[in-house]
Design a protein around this motif. Sequence first.
Motif, PDB file in Angstrom:
ATOM      1  N   GLN A 274       0.814  -1.208   0.000  1.00 40.83           N
ATOM      2  CA  GLN A 274       0.000   0.000   0.000  1.00 40.83           C
ATOM      3  C   GLN A 274       0.855   1.269   0.000  1.00 40.83           C
ATOM      4  O   GLN A 274       0.480   2.279  -0.608  1.00 40.83           O
ATOM      5  CB  GLN A 274      -0.911   0.005   1.227  1.00 40.83           C
ATOM      6  CG  GLN A 274      -1.924  -1.115   1.286  1.00 40.83           C
ATOM      7  CD  GLN A 274      -3.089  -0.883   0.330  1.00 40.83           C
ATOM      8  OE1 GLN A 274      -3.282   0.204  -0.194  1.00 40.83           O
ATOM      9  NE2 GLN A 274      -3.844  -1.923   0.091  1.00 40.83           N
TER      10      GLN A 274
ATOM     11  N   THR B  65       1.844   2.473  -3.436  1.00 44.65           N
ATOM     12  CA  THR B  65       0.723   3.123  -4.118  1.00 44.65           C
ATOM     13  C   THR B  65       0.406   4.476  -3.504  1.00 44.65           C
ATOM     14  O   THR B  65       0.179   5.465  -4.217  1.00 44.65           O
ATOM     15  CB  THR B  65      -0.516   2.215  -4.066  1.00 44.65           C
ATOM     16  OG1 THR B  65      -0.204   0.950  -4.650  1.00 44.65           O
ATOM     17  CG2 THR B  65      -1.680   2.835  -4.822  1.00 44.65           C
ATOM     18  N   ALA B  66       0.373   4.526  -2.171  1.00 46.19           N
ATOM     19  CA  ALA B  66       0.013   5.766  -1.482  1.00 46.19           C
ATOM     20  C   ALA B  66       1.051   6.853  -1.727  1.00 46.19           C
ATOM     21  O   ALA B  66       0.702   8.010  -2.004  1.00 46.19           O
ATOM     22  CB  ALA B  66      -0.138   5.489   0.018  1.00 46.19           C
TER      23      ALA B  66
ATOM     24  N   SER C 250       0.766   8.298  -5.146  1.00 47.05           N
ATOM     25  CA  SER C 250      -0.350   9.229  -5.327  1.00 47.05           C
ATOM     26  C   SER C 250       0.002  10.630  -4.845  1.00 47.05           C
ATOM     27  O   SER C 250      -0.557  11.618  -5.336  1.00 47.05           O
ATOM     28  CB  SER C 250      -1.584   8.712  -4.582  1.00 47.05           C
ATOM     29  OG  SER C 250      -1.400   8.766  -3.174  1.00 47.05           O
TER      30      SER C 250
ATOM     31  N   GLN D  16      -3.558  -0.052   6.037  1.00 47.78           N
ATOM     32  CA  GLN D  16      -4.116   1.300   6.029  1.00 47.78           C
ATOM     33  C   GLN D  16      -3.171   2.318   6.648  1.00 47.78           C
ATOM     34  O   GLN D  16      -3.289   3.523   6.396  1.00 47.78           O
ATOM     35  CB  GLN D  16      -5.446   1.330   6.788  1.00 47.78           C
ATOM     36  CG  GLN D  16      -6.661   0.979   5.960  1.00 47.78           C
ATOM     37  CD  GLN D  16      -6.886   1.953   4.823  1.00 47.78           C
ATOM     38  OE1 GLN D  16      -6.809   3.160   4.988  1.00 47.78           O
ATOM     39  NE2 GLN D  16      -7.184   1.412   3.653  1.00 47.78           N
TER      40      GLN D  16
ATOM     41  N   TRP E 193      -1.756   4.763   4.277  1.00 52.93           N
ATOM     42  CA  TRP E 193      -2.588   5.915   3.911  1.00 52.93           C
ATOM     43  C   TRP E 193      -2.747   6.884   5.077  1.00 52.93           C
ATOM     44  O   TRP E 193      -3.169   8.036   4.881  1.00 52.93           O
ATOM     45  CB  TRP E 193      -3.955   5.429   3.430  1.00 52.93           C
ATOM     46  CG  TRP E 193      -3.842   4.535   2.234  1.00 52.93           C
ATOM     47  CD1 TRP E 193      -3.816   3.172   2.227  1.00 52.93           C
ATOM     48  CD2 TRP E 193      -3.696   4.950   0.876  1.00 52.93           C
ATOM     49  NE1 TRP E 193      -3.677   2.694   0.943  1.00 52.93           N
ATOM     50  CE2 TRP E 193      -3.602   3.767   0.089  1.00 52.93           C
ATOM     51  CE3 TRP E 193      -3.645   6.188   0.231  1.00 52.93           C
ATOM     52  CZ2 TRP E 193      -3.462   3.792  -1.297  1.00 52.93           C
ATOM     53  CZ3 TRP E 193      -3.505   6.211  -1.149  1.00 52.93           C
ATOM     54  CH2 TRP E 193      -3.407   5.034  -1.893  1.00 52.93           C
ATOM     55  N   THR E 194      -2.398   6.427   6.285  1.00 53.29           N
ATOM     56  CA  THR E 194      -2.429   7.307   7.448  1.00 53.29           C
ATOM     57  C   THR E 194      -1.208   8.227   7.476  1.00 53.29           C
ATOM     58  O   THR E 194      -1.313   9.406   7.823  1.00 53.29           O
ATOM     59  CB  THR E 194      -2.476   6.480   8.748  1.00 53.29           C
ATOM     60  OG1 THR E 194      -3.621   5.620   8.709  1.00 53.29           O
ATOM     61  CG2 THR E 194      -2.573   7.378   9.974  1.00 53.29           C
TER      62      THR E 194
ATOM     63  N   THR F  61       1.089   8.756   4.757  1.00 53.24           N
ATOM     64  CA  THR F  61       1.471   9.462   3.528  1.00 53.24           C
ATOM     65  C   THR F  61       0.842  10.844   3.375  1.00 53.24           C
ATOM     66  O   THR F  61       1.453  11.704   2.714  1.00 53.24           O
ATOM     67  CB  THR F  61       1.153   8.617   2.274  1.00 53.24           C
ATOM     68  OG1 THR F  61      -0.197   8.135   2.328  1.00 53.24           O
ATOM     69  CG2 THR F  61       2.108   7.463   2.145  1.00 53.24           C
TER      70      THR F  61
ATOM     71  N   PHE G 279      -6.773  13.369   5.017  1.00 54.28           N
ATOM     72  CA  PHE G 279      -6.504  12.018   4.530  1.00 54.28           C
ATOM     73  C   PHE G 279      -6.069  11.084   5.661  1.00 54.28           C
ATOM     74  O   PHE G 279      -6.307   9.867   5.595  1.00 54.28           O
ATOM     75  CB  PHE G 279      -5.455  12.053   3.419  1.00 54.28           C
ATOM     76  CG  PHE G 279      -5.951  12.712   2.155  1.00 54.28           C
ATOM     77  CD1 PHE G 279      -7.059  12.211   1.490  1.00 54.28           C
ATOM     78  CD2 PHE G 279      -5.331  13.830   1.640  1.00 54.28           C
ATOM     79  CE1 PHE G 279      -7.538  12.811   0.341  1.00 54.28           C
ATOM     80  CE2 PHE G 279      -5.791  14.443   0.493  1.00 54.28           C
ATOM     81  CZ  PHE G 279      -6.904  13.939  -0.163  1.00 54.28           C
ATOM     82  N   THR G 280      -5.449  11.630   6.687  1.00 55.45           N
ATOM     83  CA  THR G 280      -5.108  10.801   7.854  1.00 55.45           C
ATOM     84  C   THR G 280      -6.372  10.325   8.566  1.00 55.45           C
ATOM     85  O   THR G 280      -6.503   9.130   8.876  1.00 55.45           O
ATOM     86  CB  THR G 280      -4.223  11.593   8.834  1.00 55.45           C
ATOM     87  OG1 THR G 280      -2.983  11.884   8.212  1.00 55.45           O
ATOM     88  CG2 THR G 280      -3.968  10.791  10.097  1.00 55.45           C
TER      89      THR G 280
ATOM     90  N   SER H 282      -8.128   7.686   6.533  1.00 56.00           N
ATOM     91  CA  SER H 282      -7.496   6.372   6.663  1.00 56.00           C
ATOM     92  C   SER H 282      -7.788   5.737   8.016  1.00 56.00           C
ATOM     93  O   SER H 282      -8.081   4.537   8.106  1.00 56.00           O
ATOM     94  CB  SER H 282      -5.989   6.505   6.463  1.00 56.00           C
ATOM     95  OG  SER H 282      -5.343   5.267   6.648  1.00 56.00           O
TER      96      SER H 282
END
Length: 510
Positions: free
Chosen positions: A31, A34-35, A38, A165, A168-169, A171, A327-328, A331
């Motif tokens: 992940q 990918t994160a 982005s 996850q 995504w937290t 990034t 976004f944090t 996530s």
Amino acid sequence: MSEVKHYSTATEDRIPFFQKFIYGLGALCNQLLTAAMSVIVIVLNIGLGMNPAWVGYIMAIPRFIDAVIDPIMGYITDQTKSQWGRRRPYIFIGALLSGIIFILMWQIPAAKSQHYYFAFFTIGFILFYIAYTIYAAPFIALGYEMTPDYHERTRLMSMTNIVGQFAWTITPWLYPIIWSAPSHKNFIDKVFAFLHLPETWKGAIVFTNLVDGARGISIWVGIFVALIGILPALFIRERFYEIAKSEDLTEAPKKTSAKEEIIASFKNFFKGFFITLRNLHFLKLCAAMFLVFNGFQLIGGLAPYNIIYYVYKGDQANASSFMCWFFTISSLMTSCVIPLILWFSTKVGKRNAFYISTWISIFGYALKWFCYSNENPYLLFIPTPFIAFGLGGLFTLVGSMMADVCDHDELQNGHRREGMFGAVNWWIVKLGMAVAFACSGHLLNIAGFDVNIGNVQDDSALFMMRFFEVSIPIVTSLLAMLAVTRYEITEEKAHEIREALEKKRGKATA
């Protein structure tokens, strides 16, 4: 909506917490790539001034090639019979290559033309996705075979997605770093003063512009992936390896010339590929994954633009600080709802739990339309818990259901082919991702966004960007639920399949 019958998980079918966590760390690396991509990819448009459509093509072309490689890698990992297993050698090598190439591809040459950057990043992305597939295809297959139990598979996927996850937290906090936001610089100054650290070290975490930020962040991410991504290869054992070795997965020719072996391999590959595509349960899950995930991918890049140019009217520094928290929290909300999705699954079954989680996310997307405000940005936090059910339910439930489909396929065809199923699933999804990436840049152009006019974008462009971000995932989510209406592997059916398999070839031992 409840299942006909429930079965308890046997002690020998439970996966130790340590192995679940290690597999989750592998998902975190998966992940994180990918994160981080982005976040960093925005440098192509805003940092280097490339046309959004060109950026879309840079993202799309390698994805088409990546999608072709996926089934091949799935076949290779299913075929491998090494002393280290079918999956683990590739996970180890793929993690190292992915980390190294990720670093190299973002060491961006300065002051080049758009044509140069187009060629540079297209080649770099192709090499990266080849390495990424070497890692991801066997890693996903490994998860499908860690337990034969219906509910333990969902528990594994729950843990996997909670740990994953975390990518995504963290990034979102790359935004103020890559944008060189004043808040980030002030925080670093205070930390260095408190710890009495040398000023020369600041160059590794405080950057002068977007391009330098991309260079530095890629080094952090690449090193982490290379070191942590190898852990599943070192600490997780393959439960179905001995069973897979005992099954004659190929039809080797009587003669052993190199030419005949190559021809036989091609025949076996295409035979397995088309057998996979004929599994209707599998195709229904692929359709759901394709629609929900690519609906999200198609509009995923629009949120930063909407926050920067609509909510904050072009104030990139303050917008980047807000995006960290937004976004944090988004996530963290996903991690929080996953245990609830797991509970739904144990009570009403995986398919019905998917319906529930997807309907909740649709409500969240609809609510988001009313929460975009340039007067009160914090209204955007209201729909995040509801939207979180979408991807949280998708990856927790569909991943678990794919493992059930692998059992169904083995009963029908006599072979363990988790690699092919995982790879073909992502082959289908990545074809959609390639189209989504290609279209995402065009969505900005269709909306009327123009990076050259700076902070004050046309009202019509801002309206259309918000409209696309809200409406597209609602439509794709509705279609995804329609796709799985006739998915029929319930808990009771899965238990019957397992009993038939164990009667036929014995139990898989940990």
